[in-house]
Write a protein that holds these residues in place. Structure first.
Motif, PDB file in Angstrom:
ATOM      1  N   GLY A  87       0.807  -1.222   0.000  1.00 44.73           N
ATOM      2  CA  GLY A  87       0.000   0.000   0.000  1.00 44.73           C
ATOM      3  C   GLY A  87       0.834   1.263   0.000  1.00 44.73           C
ATOM      4  N   LEU A  88       2.000   1.222  -0.628  1.00 44.10           N
ATOM      5  CA  LEU A  88       2.811   2.447  -0.697  1.00 44.10           C
ATOM      6  C   LEU A  88       2.146   3.448  -1.626  1.00 44.10           C
ATOM      7  CD1 LEU A  88       6.400   0.933  -0.952  1.00 44.10           C
ATOM      8  CD2 LEU A  88       5.299   1.939   1.038  1.00 44.10           C
ATOM      9  N   PHE A  89       2.378   4.731  -1.370  1.00 47.28           N
ATOM     10  CA  PHE A  89       1.816   5.759  -2.247  1.00 47.28           C
ATOM     11  C   PHE A  89       2.701   5.860  -3.492  1.00 47.28           C
ATOM     12  CE2 PHE A  89       1.029   7.449   2.192  1.00 47.28           C
ATOM     13  CZ  PHE A  89      -0.222   6.880   2.279  1.00 47.28           C
ATOM     14  N   PRO A  90       2.202   5.401  -4.634  1.00 43.09           N
ATOM     15  CA  PRO A  90       3.080   5.292  -5.813  1.00 43.09           C
ATOM     16  C   PRO A  90       3.506   6.643  -6.374  1.00 43.09           C
ATOM     17  CG  PRO A  90       0.833   4.708  -6.364  1.00 43.09           C
ATOM     18  CD  PRO A  90       0.850   4.931  -4.898  1.00 43.09           C
ATOM     19  N   HIS A  91       2.805   7.716  -5.997  1.00 36.28           N
ATOM     20  CA  HIS A  91       3.135   9.024  -6.550  1.00 36.28           C
ATOM     21  C   HIS A  91       4.057   9.792  -5.625  1.00 36.28           C
ATOM     22  CE1 HIS A  91      -0.201   9.308  -3.860  1.00 36.28           C
ATOM     23  NE2 HIS A  91      -0.217  10.635  -3.891  1.00 36.28           N
ATOM     24  N   MET A  92       4.614   9.127  -4.603  1.00 36.48           N
ATOM     25  CA  MET A  92       5.487   9.825  -3.669  1.00 36.48           C
ATOM     26  C   MET A  92       6.842   9.110  -3.596  1.00 36.48           C
ATOM     27  SD  MET A  92       2.980  10.625  -0.476  1.00 36.48           S
ATOM     28  CE  MET A  92       1.311  11.207  -0.726  1.00 36.48           C
ATOM     29  N   THR A  93       7.847   9.862  -3.124  1.00 26.72           N
ATOM     30  CA  THR A  93       9.172   9.262  -2.944  1.00 26.72           C
ATOM     31  C   THR A  93       9.194   8.461  -1.647  1.00 26.72           C
ATOM     32  OG1 THR A  93       9.977  11.143  -1.693  1.00 26.72           O
ATOM     33  CG2 THR A  93      10.256  11.248  -4.077  1.00 26.72           C
ATOM     34  N   VAL A  94      10.337   7.792  -1.430  1.00 31.18           N
ATOM     35  CA  VAL A  94      10.512   7.035  -0.194  1.00 31.18           C
ATOM     36  C   VAL A  94      10.334   7.967   1.001  1.00 31.18           C
ATOM     37  CG1 VAL A  94      12.203   5.781   1.207  1.00 31.18           C
ATOM     38  CG2 VAL A  94      12.028   5.327  -1.254  1.00 31.18           C
ATOM     39  N   TYR A  95      11.005   9.118   0.940  1.00 30.50           N
ATOM     40  CA  TYR A  95      10.920  10.071   2.039  1.00 30.50           C
ATOM     41  C   TYR A  95       9.474  10.504   2.284  1.00 30.50           C
ATOM     42  CZ  TYR A  95      11.648  14.229   4.880  1.00 30.50           C
ATOM     43  OH  TYR A  95      11.603  15.151   5.885  1.00 30.50           O
ATOM     44  N   GLU A  96       8.783  10.864   1.195  1.00 31.02           N
ATOM     45  CA  GLU A  96       7.403  11.360   1.342  1.00 31.02           C
ATOM     46  C   GLU A  96       6.479  10.284   1.904  1.00 31.02           C
ATOM     47  OE1 GLU A  96       7.237  14.642  -2.265  1.00 31.02           O
ATOM     48  OE2 GLU A  96       7.009  12.513  -2.711  1.00 31.02           O
ATOM     49  N   ASN A  97       6.733   9.038   1.501  1.00 30.17           N
ATOM     50  CA  ASN A  97       5.931   7.940   2.040  1.00 30.17           C
ATOM     51  C   ASN A  97       6.096   7.837   3.547  1.00 30.17           C
ATOM     52  OD1 ASN A  97       4.349   5.727   0.452  1.00 30.17           O
ATOM     53  ND2 ASN A  97       5.864   6.518  -0.979  1.00 30.17           N
TER      54      ASN A  97
ATOM     55  N   HIS B 251       1.287  16.908  12.116  1.00 27.81           N
ATOM     56  CA  HIS B 251       1.858  18.257  12.239  1.00 27.81           C
ATOM     57  C   HIS B 251       3.149  18.284  13.050  1.00 27.81           C
ATOM     58  CE1 HIS B 251      -1.739  19.672  10.367  1.00 27.81           C
ATOM     59  NE2 HIS B 251      -2.465  19.092  11.294  1.00 27.81           N
ATOM     60  N   VAL B 252       3.962  17.274  12.876  1.00 28.60           N
ATOM     61  CA  VAL B 252       5.283  17.263  13.503  1.00 28.60           C
ATOM     62  C   VAL B 252       6.138  18.311  12.777  1.00 28.60           C
ATOM     63  CG1 VAL B 252       7.342  15.840  13.914  1.00 28.60           C
ATOM     64  CG2 VAL B 252       5.054  14.824  14.064  1.00 28.60           C
ATOM     65  N   PRO B 253       6.975  19.097  13.515  1.00 30.12           N
ATOM     66  CA  PRO B 253       7.808  20.108  12.847  1.00 30.12           C
ATOM     67  C   PRO B 253       8.727  19.470  11.800  1.00 30.12           C
ATOM     68  CG  PRO B 253       7.922  20.333  15.222  1.00 30.12           C
ATOM     69  CD  PRO B 253       7.107  19.129  14.965  1.00 30.12           C
ATOM     70  N   LYS B 254       9.003  20.249  10.763  1.00 34.50           N
ATOM     71  CA  LYS B 254       9.714  19.725   9.601  1.00 34.50           C
ATOM     72  C   LYS B 254      11.074  19.126   9.950  1.00 34.50           C
ATOM     73  CE  LYS B 254       9.252  20.823   4.810  1.00 34.50           C
ATOM     74  NZ  LYS B 254       9.142  21.772   3.761  1.00 34.50           N
ATOM     75  N   ALA B 255      11.823  19.855  10.781  1.00 29.40           N
ATOM     76  CA  ALA B 255      13.173  19.386  11.122  1.00 29.40           C
ATOM     77  C   ALA B 255      13.101  18.041  11.828  1.00 29.40           C
ATOM     78  CB  ALA B 255      13.867  20.417  12.006  1.00 29.40           C
ATOM     79  N   GLN B 256      12.100  17.923  12.676  1.00 22.24           N
ATOM     80  CA  GLN B 256      11.959  16.673  13.417  1.00 22.24           C
ATOM     81  C   GLN B 256      11.555  15.530  12.488  1.00 22.24           C
ATOM     82  OE1 GLN B 256       9.506  17.203  16.884  1.00 22.24           O
ATOM     83  NE2 GLN B 256       9.491  15.009  17.291  1.00 22.24           N
ATOM     84  N   ILE B 257      10.677  15.836  11.527  1.00 28.50           N
ATOM     85  CA  ILE B 257      10.290  14.812  10.549  1.00 28.50           C
ATOM     86  C   ILE B 257      11.533  14.285   9.861  1.00 28.50           C
ATOM     87  CG2 ILE B 257       9.108  14.395   8.360  1.00 28.50           C
ATOM     88  CD1 ILE B 257       6.959  16.288   9.163  1.00 28.50           C
ATOM     89  N   LYS B 258      12.372  15.220   9.452  1.00 30.04           N
ATOM     90  CA  LYS B 258      13.576  14.864   8.721  1.00 30.04           C
ATOM     91  C   LYS B 258      14.436  13.907   9.551  1.00 30.04           C
ATOM     92  CE  LYS B 258      16.129  17.248   5.227  1.00 30.04           C
ATOM     93  NZ  LYS B 258      16.734  18.455   4.749  1.00 30.04           N
ATOM     94  N   ARG B 259      14.602  14.272  10.812  1.00 32.24           N
ATOM     95  CA  ARG B 259      15.443  13.463  11.677  1.00 32.24           C
ATOM     96  C   ARG B 259      14.829  12.074  11.880  1.00 32.24           C
ATOM     97  NH1 ARG B 259      15.260  16.398  16.210  1.00 32.24           N
ATOM     98  NH2 ARG B 259      14.158  14.715  17.257  1.00 32.24           N
ATOM     99  N   GLN B 260      13.535  12.054  12.170  1.00 30.88           N
ATOM    100  CA  GLN B 260      12.894  10.770  12.456  1.00 30.88           C
ATOM    101  C   GLN B 260      12.888   9.845  11.243  1.00 30.88           C
ATOM    102  OE1 GLN B 260       9.480  12.626  14.898  1.00 30.88           O
ATOM    103  NE2 GLN B 260       9.257  10.435  15.181  1.00 30.88           N
TER     104      GLN B 260
ATOM    105  N   ARG C 215       7.300   3.274   7.327  1.00 34.55           N
ATOM    106  CA  ARG C 215       6.179   4.203   7.341  1.00 34.55           C
ATOM    107  C   ARG C 215       5.245   3.889   8.504  1.00 34.55           C
ATOM    108  NH1 ARG C 215       2.085   4.158   2.323  1.00 34.55           N
ATOM    109  NH2 ARG C 215       1.548   2.202   3.333  1.00 34.55           N
ATOM    110  N   ALA C 216       5.117   2.588   8.814  1.00 32.16           N
ATOM    111  CA  ALA C 216       4.199   2.195   9.875  1.00 32.16           C
ATOM    112  C   ALA C 216       4.781   2.459  11.258  1.00 32.16           C
ATOM    113  CB  ALA C 216       3.830   0.719   9.729  1.00 32.16           C
ATOM    114  N   ILE C 217       6.118   2.278  11.448  1.00 33.92           N
ATOM    115  CA  ILE C 217       6.654   2.405  12.813  1.00 33.92           C
ATOM    116  C   ILE C 217       7.069   3.823  13.158  1.00 33.92           C
ATOM    117  CG2 ILE C 217       7.375   0.000  12.980  1.00 33.92           C
ATOM    118  CD1 ILE C 217      10.212   0.835  12.397  1.00 33.92           C
ATOM    119  N   VAL C 218       7.282   4.683  12.148  1.00 31.88           N
ATOM    120  CA  VAL C 218       7.821   6.002  12.432  1.00 31.88           C
ATOM    121  C   VAL C 218       6.854   6.848  13.253  1.00 31.88           C
ATOM    122  CG1 VAL C 218       6.998   7.233  10.392  1.00 31.88           C
ATOM    123  CG2 VAL C 218       9.192   7.844  11.394  1.00 31.88           C
TER     124      VAL C 218
END
Lengths: 363, 561
Positions: free
Chosen positions: A92-102, A111-120, A153-156
């Protein structure tokens, strides 16, 4: 460890087509899962295991009964508010998104802050060895990589419960074993309570803290891998988990934690809870193919004739005819050492005493 | 026990809907729209026919059977419909057979020609027939014939040409899906090619043929553009209803005629959908192999090819003569070439061009999004009334445009919903008339997409709105955009429903074209036709460009198995 994260209470799911046709997919199913445990729902296709999982995720609603996540009844909570994450059979991956975006999708929703998303995201990708693939489109990944992205994607989002719907069935056999180990390792390291659905018993037995064996919508047995294999609750479980011979036996004597039976004119004492049995009762003895020695004729519990031999290299499986005409299967490991026996040969069979398990006769 | 678990499931469904306020409000809003803009106008038609002046009075209804003047158009429509359905399906079958079952050259071109009449204003064919075979027609003059194209022959000719593409698309799909190994099996057992065709291929195609005939029959029955141009004294139902409403201002009569148009089309629609479509052998055995058994015998191939060339020639000739006509001074009298007709179109009709494009550009995205939204709800969500939503939203597929048009002027002429004379009423007609095709395509596209992709989104915490806009919509984007093109094209070429709701302040190109035909200004009419074709082609090319730009990354939204 009495901290229960998931509780199913008397779940019933009826799929009806109008008022005249209906299927009971799940029938009075109850189960509790403690924090940090991985419990597998195991059963043949159509046994209701996936429906049960989807009821927990919120994709289906139970006809009756309740589901609790951390003591909150979630019957009327939509899937997006349940804090469960599912790893799907088809990913069920989103085929129109990259690995990161998924992987970042669930965090963005929260609504996690962007920098934190990047790190996680970076953190979780490195856990499964996918660092550096962030910009790839998911279509460019191999099946195994896609599977790991789905897992990330599920555990993050740190769900309360992680749900697996046959996550390995689209991988080839070699990859399956490695991914199985990886899932188990991650699940234990992160301590995520998980429910895992599969029809593959080897997968279930190697990965789970406990296995719930299901058939026709009902829970047949809940236990560890060792328990369901060596002490199956009923004929279905004995037959579904591994191979089994069902031999007729009669109870001679019932003791404390031991039962003496007569089988093939031989009396054998079996170590087993005896409360359900009474003398003179007809029972079935579950005898695994590997729990029998093939020896010289007249030396064992019974004599038999070889009907067919399935030689597979590491083992040989003999189909044998017993004196009463019934059929039995016996497995001999490392046949090279012992020599292959020809079809038609007469042999003696000796049952391993400790491995015999008695079942009430089912009508 | 059974009933109670069914009831409990129903209660659960209601509970779920209440707990999902976004979904609930969307469902409620869509139902409100469907009831106001699809059901309500139809109710009005019935009301005006049977309750004229507020009291039950079936006099118009009964009069229909009493006076030849009333029931004759119904008989005429049936005659035209039957003939068009027969000839249209035969022409379509020749094309479909040639393209799927033989190895003739130039299949791409034949295919293009066969679907051409779909993207042009339907009554352009009628105009072409007049230019070729009318009083001053090219062929009439060249052969010095003395005939009358107006009436039954003209109707059958033009509608056959206009509507065989629908049958062609159905039959092409059906023939392409017949597994060639079934035919090979027959040949293996010693049957001749002809015998195989008659005993295997044709019977397998029969459900498809029946579907094609029924759909062409409906289209012919509801056609307004061609008959109004070429019917002559052979009055058909659509034109009779039009005259009753716009000429005699006799609303009860118009409504009654509309009902007699609606009954047969609805009946055929239901027969086609629930009976014929279920008989299809294709869906049962269906392994779409794509490669048909190609017949290469010259005695099969060349007659088919010759017929296809002839028919394609007729179509090209029709488009050619309209193009030529658009550059003549006064058709049939002074055939000197000039561009004055196009100057005329932009001078007199410049506002029409702007109005039409403006209305189409508003109706297209709204209709497109609404269609995809309904398709999404129908395929992916379970809620009370889902079946009803699908049925009502698809209803206009079977309701003739003339009925819709009459329904709209009856329904939206009085407060609280006084819309007549506005652009909004035209936009609404376009949206709700074109939705069924958008919904059908959307459903087909969504069924190809693995539902777990959307489930993944909601299990990650995304609500209905986010899942729909961030996941579903991007995944169906290619189908969505081609759906937009379809709606836009139909907005540019439609006539039957909107002819009732146009007004002095909002005029459409198709209606202007009709006016010029009415004034016998055939050259100007032809110029209007080609302006429409030019706009349509521009839109198609532009959209193809956009789609290629957007999707050159080349992801496939279709789930891998």
């Amino acid at each position: 460890m009495n901290d229960l994260v998931v509780r199913f209470e008397h779940i019933v799911k009826v799929f009806s087509e109008g008022t005249h046709r209906e299927v009971r997919a799940v029938d009075d199913f109850s189960l509790s899962v403690a924090r940090g445990q991985l419990v597998t729902l195991l059963g043949p296709s159509g046994c209701g295991k996936t429906t049960t999982l989807r009821i927990l995720a919120g994709f289906e609603s139970a006809t009756s009964g309740s589901v609790y996540i951390e003591d909150r009844c979630v019957n009327d909570i939509p899937p997006q508010k349940r804090e469960t994450s599912m790893v799907f059979q088809s990913y069920g991956l989103f085929p129109h998104m990259t690995v990161y975006e998924n992987v970042a999708y669930g965090l963005k929703v929260k609504h996690v802050p962007k920098a934190q998303i990047k790190r996680q995201v970076a953190e979780v990708l490195s856990l499964v060895g996918l660092e550096g693939l962030e910009r790839r489109s998911v279509g460019q990944l191999s099946g195994g990589q896609q599977q790991r992205v789905a897992l990330c994607r599920a555990i993050v989002t740190k769900p309360k419960v992680l749900l697996f719907d046959e996550p390995l069935s689209n991988l080839d056999a070699k990859l399956r074993k490695g991914t199985r180990e990886q899932i188990r390792r991650l699940q234990q390291e992160l301590g995520i309570t998980s429910i895992y659905v599969t029809h593959d018993q080897a997968e279930a037995m190697s990965i789970s803290d406990a296995i719930a064996v299901m058939n026709v919508g009902r829970l047949q047995q809940l236990g560890t891998a060792e328990e369901i294999y060596s002490r199956p609750a009923n004929r279905f479980v004995a037959d579904f988990i591994g191979e089994a011979n069902f031999l007729p036996a009669r109870i001679i004597e019932v003791g404390d934690g031991r039962v003496t039976i007569r089988i093939f004119e031989t009396e054998i004492t079996v170590e087993q809870d005896s409360t359900n049995f009474s003398p003179n009762e007809e029972v079935e003895a579950v005898v695994r193919p590997e729990a029998v020695d093939v020896i010289e004729v007249d030396q064992g519990d019974v004599n038999a004739e070889i009907l067919f031999s399935h030689y597979t290299g590491s083992v040989v499986l003999y189909a044998l005819k017993l004196p009463d005409g019934s059929r039995m299967e016996v497995q001999v490991a490392n046949p090279k050492e012992r020599g292959l026996l020809p079809v038609g040969a007469r042999v003696g069979l000796r049952l391993h005493r400790k491995s015999i398990h008695l079942l009430k006769k089912e009508l | 026990m059974r009933l109670s678990s069914y009831r409990r499931e129903l209660q659960n469904e209601i509970k779920r809907l209440i707990h999902d306020p976004v979904l609930l409000s969307i469902v409620v809003v869509i139902f409100a729209l469907l009831i106001i803009f699809i059901i309500f106008p139809l109710v009005k038609v019935v009301q005006f026919s049977l309750w004229p002046g507020g009291k039950f009075d079936p006099k118009y209804f009964l009069n229909f059977f009493r006076k030849t003047y009333y029931w004759r158009p119904l008989i005429n429509s049936m005659i035209v419909g039957s003939l068009v359905s027969l000839f249209g399906t035969i022409v379509a079958f020749i094309f479909a057979y040639g393209i799927t079952r033989t190895d003739i050259p130039g299949k791409g071109i034949f295919r293009l020609i066969a679907v051409m009449p779909i993207v042009s204003p339907p009554f352009l064919i009628a105009l072409a027939a007049i230019l070729l075979l009318g009083n001053h027609g090219v062929i009439t003059d060249a052969l010095r014939l003395n005939w009358d194209i107006y009436g039954l022959p003209g109707l059958v000719l033009t509608e056959t040409m206009a509507y065989f593409p629908i049958a062609f698309m159905i039959l092409e799909g059906v023939l392409a899906k017949i597994d060639p190994s079934i035919e090979e099996a027959a040949l293996d057992m010693g049957a001749s090619k002809l015998r195989t065709f008659l005993t295997v291929t044709l019977p397998l195609a029969i459900p498809g043929i029946a579907s094609a005939m029924l759909l062409v029959f409906i289209r012919s029955l509801e056609d307004f553009g061609n008959p109004v141009v070429i019917q002559g004294n052979f009055q058909v139902l659509t034109v009779a209803a039009y005259h009753a409403v716009t000429g005699m201002y006799n609303m009860p009569l118009g409504a009654t005629l509309a009902i007699f148009m609606l009954l047969p089309t609805l009946m055929i629609f239901i027969v086609q959908k629930y009976y014929v479509a279920r008989r299809s052998y294709i869906t049962v055995t269906g392994k779409p192999s794509g490669v048909g058994l190609k017949s290469t015998e010259p005695h099969v191939k060349y007659p088919v090819l010759a017929l296809m060339i002839f028919l394609s020639g007729v179509i090209l000739l029709m488009y050619g003569v309209v193009l030529f006509g658009s550059f003549t001074k006064i058709w049939g009298i002074d055939n000197t070439l000039t561009i004055q007709n196009y100057l005329y179109v932009f001078k007199v009709g410049g506002q029409y061009v702007l109005d039409t494009i403006q209305i189409a550009l508003i109706a297209t995205p709204i209709g497109g999004v609404l269609s995809i939204l309904i398709a999404y709800l129908v395929v992916r969500k379970r809620f009370i009334g889902r079946g009803a939503m699908e049925f009502i939203s698809m209803l206009n597929f079977a309701v003739p445009g003339v009925v819709v048009g009459i329904g709209y002027i009856l329904a939206f002429n009085t407060p609280p919903l006084r819309l007549s004379g506005t652009a909004l009423i035209i936009i609404l007609v376009f949206i709700f008339r074109r939705m069924p095709v958008g919904i059908r395509d959307g459903i087909a596209q969504l069924q190809q997409i693995d539902p777990s992709i959307e489930e993944a989104s909601s299990s990650l915490g995304a609500g209905f709105f986010r899942t729909f806009t961030r996941v579903t919509l991007p995944l169906v984007a290619p189908a969505f955009l081609s759906g937009l093109v379809y709606i836009f094209v139909r907005c540019m070429t439609a006539i039957s429903a909107v002819v009732f709701v146009v007004s002095a302040s909002w005029q459409l190109l198709t209606v202007a074209l009709l006016y010029e035909v009415d004034q016998a200004n055939l050259a100007a009419a032809a110029a209007y036709g080609y302006v429409i074709i030019a706009i349509v082609l521009t839109a198609i090319v532009f959209m193809r460009f956009v789609v290629e730009r957007l999707f050159q990354k080349g992801f496939s939204p279709i789930a891998r198995e």
